[in-house]
Design a protein around this motif. Structure first.
Motif, PDB file in Angstrom:
ATOM      1  N   MET A   1      47.801 -53.286  37.457  1.00  0.00           N
ATOM      2  CA  MET A   1      47.003 -52.338  36.743  1.00  0.00           C
ATOM      3  C   MET A   1      46.455 -53.016  35.496  1.00  0.00           C
ATOM      4  O   MET A   1      47.204 -53.637  34.749  1.00  0.00           O
ATOM      5  N   PRO A   2      45.107 -52.866  35.273  1.00  0.00           N
ATOM      6  CA  PRO A   2      44.524 -53.542  34.112  1.00  0.00           C
ATOM      7  C   PRO A   2      45.017 -52.906  32.815  1.00  0.00           C
ATOM      8  O   PRO A   2      45.266 -51.720  32.746  1.00  0.00           O
ATOM      9  N   GLU A   3      45.086 -53.681  31.827  1.00  0.00           N
ATOM     10  CA  GLU A   3      45.570 -53.208  30.539  1.00  0.00           C
ATOM     11  C   GLU A   3      44.439 -52.518  29.781  1.00  0.00           C
ATOM     12  O   GLU A   3      43.302 -52.974  29.778  1.00  0.00           O
ATOM     13  N   ILE A   4      44.779 -51.365  29.149  1.00  0.00           N
ATOM     14  CA  ILE A   4      43.791 -50.595  28.389  1.00  0.00           C
ATOM     15  C   ILE A   4      43.862 -51.072  26.953  1.00  0.00           C
ATOM     16  O   ILE A   4      44.927 -51.086  26.336  1.00  0.00           O
ATOM     17  N   THR A   5      42.697 -51.416  26.457  1.00  0.00           N
ATOM     18  CA  THR A   5      42.638 -51.953  25.103  1.00  0.00           C
ATOM     19  C   THR A   5      42.503 -50.814  24.092  1.00  0.00           C
ATOM     20  O   THR A   5      42.039 -49.723  24.428  1.00  0.00           O
ATOM     21  N   PRO A   6      42.903 -51.082  22.860  1.00  0.00           N
ATOM     22  CA  PRO A   6      42.727 -50.054  21.825  1.00  0.00           C
ATOM     23  C   PRO A   6      41.261 -49.656  21.650  1.00  0.00           C
ATOM     24  O   PRO A   6      40.939 -48.517  21.321  1.00  0.00           O
ATOM     25  N   ARG A   7      40.386 -50.583  21.895  1.00  0.00           N
ATOM     26  CA  ARG A   7      38.957 -50.275  21.759  1.00  0.00           C
ATOM     27  C   ARG A   7      38.536 -49.235  22.799  1.00  0.00           C
ATOM     28  O   ARG A   7      37.759 -48.329  22.511  1.00  0.00           O
ATOM     29  N   GLN A   8      39.047 -49.333  24.015  1.00  0.00           N
ATOM     30  CA  GLN A   8      38.732 -48.368  25.068  1.00  0.00           C
ATOM     31  C   GLN A   8      39.316 -46.979  24.725  1.00  0.00           C
ATOM     32  O   GLN A   8      38.671 -45.962  24.951  1.00  0.00           O
ATOM     33  N   ILE A   9      40.523 -46.978  24.188  1.00  0.00           N
ATOM     34  CA  ILE A   9      41.157 -45.706  23.812  1.00  0.00           C
ATOM     35  C   ILE A   9      40.315 -45.021  22.732  1.00  0.00           C
ATOM     36  O   ILE A   9      40.043 -43.821  22.785  1.00  0.00           O
ATOM     37  N   ALA A  10      39.868 -45.779  21.752  1.00  0.00           N
ATOM     38  CA  ALA A  10      39.042 -45.222  20.682  1.00  0.00           C
ATOM     39  C   ALA A  10      37.734 -44.664  21.250  1.00  0.00           C
ATOM     40  O   ALA A  10      37.239 -43.613  20.823  1.00  0.00           O
ATOM     41  N   GLY A  11      37.150 -45.341  22.217  1.00  0.00           N
ATOM     42  CA  GLY A  11      35.905 -44.882  22.840  1.00  0.00           C
ATOM     43  C   GLY A  11      36.119 -43.571  23.577  1.00  0.00           C
ATOM     44  O   GLY A  11      35.281 -42.658  23.516  1.00  0.00           O
ATOM     45  N   TRP A  12      37.247 -43.476  24.313  1.00  0.00           N
ATOM     46  CA  TRP A  12      37.539 -42.229  25.031  1.00  0.00           C
ATOM     47  C   TRP A  12      37.777 -41.065  24.059  1.00  0.00           C
ATOM     48  O   TRP A  12      37.314 -39.950  24.270  1.00  0.00           O
ATOM     49  N   VAL A  13      38.524 -41.314  22.995  1.00  0.00           N
ATOM     50  CA  VAL A  13      38.792 -40.281  21.996  1.00  0.00           C
ATOM     51  C   VAL A  13      37.472 -39.821  21.365  1.00  0.00           C
ATOM     52  O   VAL A  13      37.226 -38.625  21.193  1.00  0.00           O
ATOM     53  N   ALA A  14      36.609 -40.788  21.045  1.00  0.00           N
ATOM     54  CA  ALA A  14      35.313 -40.437  20.452  1.00  0.00           C
ATOM     55  C   ALA A  14      34.491 -39.611  21.438  1.00  0.00           C
ATOM     56  O   ALA A  14      33.840 -38.625  21.066  1.00  0.00           O
ATOM     57  N   GLY A  15      34.516 -39.963  22.717  1.00  0.00           N
ATOM     58  CA  GLY A  15      33.773 -39.224  23.742  1.00  0.00           C
ATOM     59  C   GLY A  15      34.288 -37.790  23.885  1.00  0.00           C
ATOM     60  O   GLY A  15      33.516 -36.834  24.000  1.00  0.00           O
ATOM     61  N   VAL A  16      35.634 -37.657  23.882  1.00  0.00           N
ATOM     62  CA  VAL A  16      36.225 -36.320  23.989  1.00  0.00           C
ATOM     63  C   VAL A  16      35.855 -35.491  22.762  1.00  0.00           C
ATOM     64  O   VAL A  16      35.524 -34.297  22.878  1.00  0.00           O
ATOM     65  N   LEU A  17      35.873 -36.082  21.570  1.00  0.00           N
ATOM     66  CA  LEU A  17      35.493 -35.365  20.356  1.00  0.00           C
ATOM     67  C   LEU A  17      34.034 -34.925  20.400  1.00  0.00           C
ATOM     68  O   LEU A  17      33.700 -33.795  20.016  1.00  0.00           O
ATOM     69  N   VAL A  18      33.152 -35.810  20.865  1.00  0.00           N
ATOM     70  CA  VAL A  18      31.726 -35.452  20.966  1.00  0.00           C
ATOM     71  C   VAL A  18      31.555 -34.284  21.931  1.00  0.00           C
ATOM     72  O   VAL A  18      30.823 -33.329  21.665  1.00  0.00           O
ATOM     73  N   LEU A  19      32.239 -34.324  23.084  1.00  0.00           N
ATOM     74  CA  LEU A  19      32.150 -33.221  24.054  1.00  0.00           C
ATOM     75  C   LEU A  19      32.688 -31.916  23.470  1.00  0.00           C
ATOM     76  O   LEU A  19      32.119 -30.839  23.698  1.00  0.00           O
ATOM     77  N   ALA A  20      33.766 -32.016  22.698  1.00  0.00           N
ATOM     78  CA  ALA A  20      34.342 -30.817  22.091  1.00  0.00           C
ATOM     79  C   ALA A  20      33.377 -30.201  21.084  1.00  0.00           C
ATOM     80  O   ALA A  20      33.192 -28.980  21.034  1.00  0.00           O
ATOM     81  N   VAL A  21      32.751 -31.054  20.255  1.00  0.00           N
ATOM     82  CA  VAL A  21      31.805 -30.551  19.258  1.00  0.00           C
ATOM     83  C   VAL A  21      30.598 -29.915  19.944  1.00  0.00           C
ATOM     84  O   VAL A  21      30.148 -28.823  19.577  1.00  0.00           O
ATOM     85  N   VAL A  22      30.058 -30.567  20.961  1.00  0.00           N
ATOM     86  CA  VAL A  22      28.905 -30.013  21.693  1.00  0.00           C
ATOM     87  C   VAL A  22      29.295 -28.692  22.352  1.00  0.00           C
ATOM     88  O   VAL A  22      28.542 -27.712  22.321  1.00  0.00           O
ATOM     89  N   GLY A  23      30.486 -28.637  22.934  1.00  0.00           N
ATOM     90  CA  GLY A  23      30.949 -27.392  23.561  1.00  0.00           C
ATOM     91  C   GLY A  23      31.068 -26.252  22.555  1.00  0.00           C
ATOM     92  O   GLY A  23      30.666 -25.112  22.832  1.00  0.00           O
ATOM     93  N   LEU A  24      31.626 -26.529  21.383  1.00  0.00           N
ATOM     94  CA  LEU A  24      31.745 -25.506  20.343  1.00  0.00           C
ATOM     95  C   LEU A  24      30.383 -25.023  19.867  1.00  0.00           C
ATOM     96  O   LEU A  24      30.175 -23.824  19.656  1.00  0.00           O
ATOM     97  N   VAL A  25      29.447 -25.957  19.696  1.00  0.00           N
ATOM     98  CA  VAL A  25      28.103 -25.577  19.261  1.00  0.00           C
ATOM     99  C   VAL A  25      27.459 -24.669  20.301  1.00  0.00           C
ATOM    100  O   VAL A  25      26.853 -23.652  19.974  1.00  0.00           O
ATOM    101  N   LEU A  26      27.593 -25.011  21.561  1.00  0.00           N
ATOM    102  CA  LEU A  26      26.993 -24.199  22.624  1.00  0.00           C
ATOM    103  C   LEU A  26      27.667 -22.828  22.735  1.00  0.00           C
ATOM    104  O   LEU A  26      27.008 -21.829  23.018  1.00  0.00           O
TER     105      LEU A  26
END
Length: 196
Positions: A1-26
Motif C-alpha cells: 500500500m502506497p504511503e500517504i504523505t502529509p501534503r496529500q492529507i492537507a489537500g484532502w482536508v482542504a477539499g473537505v472544508l471547501v465542500l462543507a463551506v459550499v454546502g453551507l452557503v447553498l
C-alpha cells in the motif's frame, strides 16, 4: 500500500472544508421571493395601506350579507359594494361610507324607517343642544342628529355611533347607558327623546 504523505492529507482536508463551506452557503441561500397573486374573486389592490387584508362582517340591508376579506385601507363603501350593494330601502345616510375599516368589525346597513326623513328634517333644523321634534332612532341617526340631543355633544355622539357599529345596533334605549360618557342621569334625560 502506497504511503500517504502529509501534503496529500492537507489537500484532502482542504477539499473537505471547501465542500462543507459550499454546502453551507447553498443550504442557507434563500430563493427569491415569488410575488403572491391575490385571489381574483377578492380583487385586492394595494393602495399603500399598512397591514394585511381585513375580515369584515357586512350585515343589514345589503344584497349578500356575510363575512368578507378586503384589502387594508378599505372603506365602508367598499364593504357595502362587496356585499352586493345596498338593498332598496337601505338608509346609507345613517352610516359613514368614508370610514376606514378595521379587522373584525361589523358594518351594519340599517333600513330606512317610515318617518325617518321627517325625523331627520326636524333634527337637522334644530340648533345644537335643542331637543328634536321627534324621537331620534339610535340605530339610524347620524352624528349631526345625535348632536341635537340635550346633553350630547359631538364627542358623545361619535361614541354612540361607535358603540352602535361595534355591537350591531341598539336592542333597547336602556343600552344607551353602556356608552362611555352617558350615566344614569343623562340616560333618564334622553329616554323620552330617543328610540330603537
Amino acid at each position: 500500500m502506497p504511503e500517504i504523505t502529509p501534503r496529500q492529507i492537507a489537500g484532502w482536508v482542504a477539499g473537505v472544508l471547501v465542500l462543507a463551506v459550499v454546502g453551507l452557503v447553498l443550504l442557507h441561500r434563500r430563493p427569491a421571493a415569488e410575488p403572491v397573486a391575490a385571489p381574483a374573486a377578492l380583487n385586492v389592490q394595494d393602495d399603500g395601506g399598512a397591514g394585511g387584508p381585513v375580515l369584515i362582517d357586512v350585515a343589514g340591508a345589503v344584497r349578500r350579507p356575510g363575512v368578507y376579506r378586503l384589502r387594508a385601507g378599505a372603506r365602508v363603501t367598499d364593504a357595502v359594494e362587496r356585499a352586493g350593494g345596498a338593498r332598496r330601502g337601505a338608509d346609507l345616510s345613517a352610516i359613514n361610507l368614508a370610514q376606514k375599516l378595521e379587522d373584525g368589525r361589523q358594518v351594519l346597513v340599517p333600513k330606512r324607517i317610515p318617518g325617518g326623513a321627517a325625523a331627520a328634517t326636524a333634527s337637522a333644523s334644530g340648533l345644537p343642544g335643542s331637543v328634536p321634534a321627534l324621537p331620534v332612532d339610535l340605530n339610524t341617526a347620524t352624528l349631526e342628529q345625535l348632536d341635537t340631543l340635550d346633553g350630547v355633544g359631538p364627542a358623545t355622539a361619535q361614541k354612540i355611533l361607535e358603540y352602535r357599529q361595534q355591537h350591531g345596533g341598539f336592542g333597547s334605549v336602556e343600552e344607551l347607558g353602556q356608552v362611555s360618557g352617558i350615566g344614569p342621569k343623562r340616560l333618564a334625560a334622553l329616554r323620552d327623546h330617543v328610540r330603537v
